[in-house]
Design a protein around this motif. Structure first.
Motif, short mmCIF file in Angstrom:
data_model
loop_
_atom_site.label_atom_id
_atom_site.label_comp_id
_atom_site.label_asym_id
_atom_site.label_seq_id
_atom_site.Cartn_x
_atom_site.Cartn_y
_atom_site.Cartn_z
N GLU A 185 65.42 9.72 14.01
CA GLU A 185 65.58 8.75 15.09
C GLU A 185 64.48 8.89 16.14
N TRP A 186 64.09 10.15 16.44
CA TRP A 186 63.04 10.35 17.44
C TRP A 186 61.75 9.69 16.99
N VAL A 187 61.45 9.79 15.69
CA VAL A 187 60.24 9.18 15.15
C VAL A 187 60.30 7.66 15.29
N LYS A 188 61.43 7.07 14.92
CA LYS A 188 61.59 5.62 15.02
C LYS A 188 61.43 5.14 16.46
N GLU A 189 61.96 5.93 17.39
CA GLU A 189 61.97 5.53 18.79
C GLU A 189 60.65 5.79 19.51
#
Length: 265
Positions: A185-189
């Motif tokens: 999720e951190w990567v997507k965000e």
């Protein structure tokens, strides 16, 4: 502002938090402190470091709060909106050196933070042009390039026009399927989508990339690209449309990670 001995503030906390506070202090200041009793800080600054340490201990990613990352011993500044260079990608430089590509013209597709191009410049005598469609990437790459000898251009590879012919075409492109559930999720965000995702199950970029390559390359040249760990077979087939001399190289963890193409007209 009054400064206080670092250890006197540190000793008020648990051993686990003390250890992480030291790590964050070292990271923020890009130092390795051994004599902590000689360090003095303001309470405000210590509290800032402590909050980051607490976040890290809680599992939060503080990449951008630290603000930089080393890539092959090059200090690369990071900004939100620009792809963060990954450790495995460092091996792409080793592959260039392994093939004896030390001079001539190189074209990188996808500048990101400038990490690959800067490393190539520091370890070879190549003249390097690096393209990206993200203005934030070009701005940051130019800032990170202390040599000021790399041509970072805000250009789309698929529309890029030049009279140059290149000895090396290199890229860590977007190769993740948009429907993949393996992306954190951190990567997507926090990472730009155009640097991560590609259509056609992650293969669209490679298909167009190899189709365009011959018009930009010299009569004998190399192409080196990073790939997803499960993509090798399909990308080799795409590369075989312009060359039969194609190798798959594994990363430091033993996964298929790079495709090396020797192109000859």
């Amino acid at each position: 502002m009054n400064e206080i001995n670092f250890l006197s503030l540190l000793n008020e906390h648990t051993p686990k938090l003390r250890k992480t506070i030291k790590e964050i202090y070292n990271l923020k200041n890009d130092v390795k402190i051994f004599n902590w009793d000689e360090i003095k800080v303001t309470i405000k600054y210590f509290d800032k470091i402590k909050k980051l340490a607490e976040r890290k201990n809680n599992g939060d990613d503080i990449t951008f709060e630290v603000g930089y990352r080393y890539f092959r011993n090059n200090k690369i500044e990071l900004n939100r909106g620009v792809f963060v260079p990954q450790f495995d990608t460092e091996q792409i430089i080793d592959l260039v050196l392994e093939k004896g590509i030390q001079k001539g013209e190189a074209l990188e597709v996808g500048s990101g933070s400038g990490a690959i191009a800067i490393s190539l410049k520091n370890e070879t005598k190549l003249n390097i042009t690096s393209l990206d469609i993200n203005p934030l990437s070009i701005s940051l790459s130019r800032k990170n390039d202390s040599s000021k000898k790399i041509f970072f251009l805000l250009e789309d590879y698929f529309k890029y026009t030049t009279n140059k012919k290149y000895d090396l075409l290199i890229s860590n492109p977007p190769y993740i399927d948009k429907n993949s559930n393996e992306v954190e999720e951190w990567v997507k965000e926090n990472q730009p989508a155009e640097a991560l995702f590609s259509k056609e199950n992650g293969f669209q970029f490679y298909k167009s990339f190899f189709e365009r390559a011959p018009e930009l390359l010299k009569t004998k040249a190399y192409i080196i690209v990073e790939i997803g760990y499960s993509q090798a077979n399909h990308i080799v087939k795409l590369a075989n449309k312009i060359s039969k001399k194609v190798e798959v190289k594994k990363d430091y963890n033993g996964f298929d990670r790079f495709v090396v193409v020797y192109y000859e007209q």
